[in-house]
Design a protein around this motif. Structure first.
Motif, PDB file in Angstrom:
ATOM      1  N   THR A   1     -57.253 -53.230 -24.135  1.00  0.00           N
ATOM      2  CA  THR A   1     -56.809 -54.063 -23.025  1.00  0.00           C
ATOM      3  C   THR A   1     -57.546 -53.654 -21.768  1.00  0.00           C
ATOM      4  O   THR A   1     -57.896 -52.495 -21.578  1.00  0.00           O
ATOM      5  CB  THR A   1     -55.291 -53.914 -22.801  1.00  0.00           C
ATOM      6  OG1 THR A   1     -55.017 -52.559 -22.514  1.00  0.00           O
ATOM      7  CG2 THR A   1     -54.507 -54.368 -24.015  1.00  0.00           C
ATOM      8  N   SER A   2     -57.742 -54.631 -20.910  1.00  0.00           N
ATOM      9  CA  SER A   2     -58.415 -54.331 -19.656  1.00  0.00           C
ATOM     10  C   SER A   2     -57.414 -54.437 -18.508  1.00  0.00           C
ATOM     11  O   SER A   2     -56.313 -54.936 -18.677  1.00  0.00           O
ATOM     12  CB  SER A   2     -59.581 -55.289 -19.445  1.00  0.00           C
ATOM     13  OG  SER A   2     -59.089 -56.606 -19.395  1.00  0.00           O
ATOM     14  N   ASP A   3     -57.821 -53.964 -17.360  1.00  0.00           N
ATOM     15  CA  ASP A   3     -56.918 -53.918 -16.220  1.00  0.00           C
ATOM     16  C   ASP A   3     -56.866 -55.228 -15.443  1.00  0.00           C
ATOM     17  O   ASP A   3     -56.012 -55.399 -14.593  1.00  0.00           O
ATOM     18  CB  ASP A   3     -57.332 -52.796 -15.270  1.00  0.00           C
ATOM     19  CG  ASP A   3     -57.121 -51.441 -15.914  1.00  0.00           C
ATOM     20  OD1 ASP A   3     -56.322 -51.355 -16.851  1.00  0.00           O
ATOM     21  OD2 ASP A   3     -57.772 -50.480 -15.472  1.00  0.00           O
ATOM     22  N   PHE A   4     -57.780 -56.140 -15.668  1.00  0.00           N
ATOM     23  CA  PHE A   4     -57.752 -57.380 -14.909  1.00  0.00           C
ATOM     24  C   PHE A   4     -57.027 -58.464 -15.702  1.00  0.00           C
ATOM     25  O   PHE A   4     -57.064 -58.483 -16.926  1.00  0.00           O
ATOM     26  CB  PHE A   4     -59.158 -57.826 -14.503  1.00  0.00           C
ATOM     27  CG  PHE A   4     -60.094 -58.070 -15.641  1.00  0.00           C
ATOM     28  CD1 PHE A   4     -60.216 -59.331 -16.199  1.00  0.00           C
ATOM     29  CD2 PHE A   4     -60.882 -57.038 -16.154  1.00  0.00           C
ATOM     30  CE1 PHE A   4     -61.077 -59.555 -17.245  1.00  0.00           C
ATOM     31  CE2 PHE A   4     -61.748 -57.262 -17.196  1.00  0.00           C
ATOM     32  CZ  PHE A   4     -61.842 -58.533 -17.751  1.00  0.00           C
ATOM     33  N   PRO A   5     -56.352 -59.356 -14.983  1.00  0.00           N
ATOM     34  CA  PRO A   5     -55.537 -60.361 -15.679  1.00  0.00           C
ATOM     35  C   PRO A   5     -56.394 -61.451 -16.320  1.00  0.00           C
ATOM     36  O   PRO A   5     -57.444 -61.813 -15.807  1.00  0.00           O
ATOM     37  CB  PRO A   5     -54.668 -60.939 -14.564  1.00  0.00           C
ATOM     38  CG  PRO A   5     -55.463 -60.732 -13.329  1.00  0.00           C
ATOM     39  CD  PRO A   5     -56.236 -59.462 -13.542  1.00  0.00           C
ATOM     40  N   HIS A   6     -55.929 -61.913 -17.429  1.00  0.00           N
ATOM     41  CA  HIS A   6     -56.567 -63.023 -18.114  1.00  0.00           C
ATOM     42  C   HIS A   6     -55.587 -64.178 -18.133  1.00  0.00           C
ATOM     43  O   HIS A   6     -54.388 -63.984 -18.280  1.00  0.00           O
ATOM     44  CB  HIS A   6     -56.912 -62.649 -19.562  1.00  0.00           C
ATOM     45  CG  HIS A   6     -58.030 -61.682 -19.670  1.00  0.00           C
ATOM     46  ND1 HIS A   6     -59.342 -62.041 -19.506  1.00  0.00           N
ATOM     47  CD2 HIS A   6     -58.043 -60.358 -19.914  1.00  0.00           C
ATOM     48  CE1 HIS A   6     -60.109 -60.984 -19.667  1.00  0.00           C
ATOM     49  NE2 HIS A   6     -59.343 -59.939 -19.903  1.00  0.00           N
ATOM     50  N   ARG A   7     -56.127 -65.377 -17.985  1.00  0.00           N
ATOM     51  CA  ARG A   7     -55.280 -66.559 -18.089  1.00  0.00           C
ATOM     52  C   ARG A   7     -55.616 -67.278 -19.379  1.00  0.00           C
ATOM     53  O   ARG A   7     -56.762 -67.301 -19.798  1.00  0.00           O
ATOM     54  CB  ARG A   7     -55.511 -67.495 -16.917  1.00  0.00           C
ATOM     55  CG  ARG A   7     -54.850 -67.015 -15.640  1.00  0.00           C
ATOM     56  CD  ARG A   7     -55.108 -67.995 -14.567  1.00  0.00           C
ATOM     57  NE  ARG A   7     -56.184 -67.384 -13.813  1.00  0.00           N
ATOM     58  CZ  ARG A   7     -56.569 -67.718 -12.610  1.00  0.00           C
ATOM     59  NH1 ARG A   7     -56.030 -68.707 -12.004  1.00  0.00           N
ATOM     60  NH2 ARG A   7     -57.519 -67.103 -11.992  1.00  0.00           N
ATOM     61  N   SER A   8     -54.619 -67.889 -19.932  1.00  0.00           N
ATOM     62  CA  SER A   8     -54.842 -68.663 -21.143  1.00  0.00           C
ATOM     63  C   SER A   8     -55.495 -69.993 -20.782  1.00  0.00           C
ATOM     64  O   SER A   8     -55.551 -70.384 -19.603  1.00  0.00           O
ATOM     65  CB  SER A   8     -53.509 -68.918 -21.857  1.00  0.00           C
ATOM     66  OG  SER A   8     -52.701 -69.777 -21.075  1.00  0.00           O
ATOM     67  N   ARG A   9     -55.971 -70.672 -21.781  1.00  0.00           N
ATOM     68  CA  ARG A   9     -56.585 -71.982 -21.570  1.00  0.00           C
ATOM     69  C   ARG A   9     -55.579 -72.940 -20.949  1.00  0.00           C
ATOM     70  O   ARG A   9     -55.904 -73.714 -20.055  1.00  0.00           O
ATOM     71  CB  ARG A   9     -57.095 -72.539 -22.899  1.00  0.00           C
ATOM     72  CG  ARG A   9     -57.754 -73.894 -22.781  1.00  0.00           C
ATOM     73  CD  ARG A   9     -58.313 -74.353 -24.133  1.00  0.00           C
ATOM     74  NE  ARG A   9     -59.040 -75.585 -24.005  1.00  0.00           N
ATOM     75  CZ  ARG A   9     -58.482 -76.791 -24.023  1.00  0.00           C
ATOM     76  NH1 ARG A   9     -57.181 -76.913 -24.153  1.00  0.00           N
ATOM     77  NH2 ARG A   9     -59.217 -77.876 -23.896  1.00  0.00           N
ATOM     78  N   GLU A  10     -54.331 -72.874 -21.410  1.00  0.00           N
ATOM     79  CA  GLU A  10     -53.291 -73.760 -20.889  1.00  0.00           C
ATOM     80  C   GLU A  10     -53.032 -73.491 -19.412  1.00  0.00           C
ATOM     81  O   GLU A  10     -52.854 -74.420 -18.626  1.00  0.00           O
ATOM     82  CB  GLU A  10     -51.999 -73.597 -21.695  1.00  0.00           C
ATOM     83  CG  GLU A  10     -52.072 -74.139 -23.108  1.00  0.00           C
ATOM     84  CD  GLU A  10     -52.808 -73.214 -24.076  1.00  0.00           C
ATOM     85  OE1 GLU A  10     -52.933 -72.000 -23.778  1.00  0.00           O
ATOM     86  OE2 GLU A  10     -53.281 -73.702 -25.105  1.00  0.00           O
ATOM     87  N   GLU A  11     -53.027 -72.217 -19.035  1.00  0.00           N
ATOM     88  CA  GLU A  11     -52.825 -71.880 -17.626  1.00  0.00           C
ATOM     89  C   GLU A  11     -53.978 -72.380 -16.762  1.00  0.00           C
ATOM     90  O   GLU A  11     -53.761 -72.893 -15.665  1.00  0.00           O
ATOM     91  CB  GLU A  11     -52.664 -70.370 -17.462  1.00  0.00           C
ATOM     92  CG  GLU A  11     -51.368 -69.820 -18.022  1.00  0.00           C
ATOM     93  CD  GLU A  11     -51.334 -68.307 -18.058  1.00  0.00           C
ATOM     94  OE1 GLU A  11     -50.235 -67.765 -17.845  1.00  0.00           O
ATOM     95  OE2 GLU A  11     -52.390 -67.669 -18.286  1.00  0.00           O
TER      96      GLU A  11
END
Length: 140
Positions: free
Chosen positions: A18-28
């Protein structure tokens, strides 16, 4: 000859880490994009309402604001009343812009399978197209 690396890499190269930066899903991401298109369409709709209010535009603006609030998961968007219209009314240009924005929103709504927004934007496209190209009834 080479100095060894003493700190951890800032890039995650191992699978499953896991990384420290946020990921958004495709739906988001699609929600964000769709909310942006609808907000722009709402702004143009409000400007058209300032030039000449109608119940159709009032209803459309309210429905657009509801959808933006739903997509953003919060309160209705802040709407600025357009009181100072430009010296020359430009409703045809605004209707063309609104038609284009509704088309963009329709594409995103279709890709995220949001039926409510797809229907709303298709209705807005039809309304703006009808304003741009009035259909004459053929006399029979």
């Amino acid at each position: 000859m080479y100095e060894p690396i003493r700190t951890r890499s800032v890039h995650s190269t191992m699978a499953g880490s896991t990384s420290d930066f946020p990921h958004r899903s495709r739906e988001e991401e699609l929600d964000i994009q769709l909310a942006g298109h609808l907000t722009a369409l709402l702004a143009v709709t409000d400007e058209l309402r300032a030039l000449g209010s109608s119940t159709d535009l009032d209803t459309a603006a309210d429905r657009l604001a509801e959808q933006v609030a739903r997509l953003r998961g919060g309160p209705t968007p802040v709407r600025v009343l357009v009181t100072a219209a430009r010296p020359e009314p430009h409703p045809a240009a605004l209707h063309r812009r609104a038609h284009t924005l509704a088309g963009r929103a329709l594409v995103v709504a279709a890709s995220r399978a949001d039926t409510a927004v797809a229907i709303l934007t298709a209705e807005r496209m039809d309304a703006h197209a009808a304003t741009l190209e009035p259909r004459e009834l053929a006399s029979s």
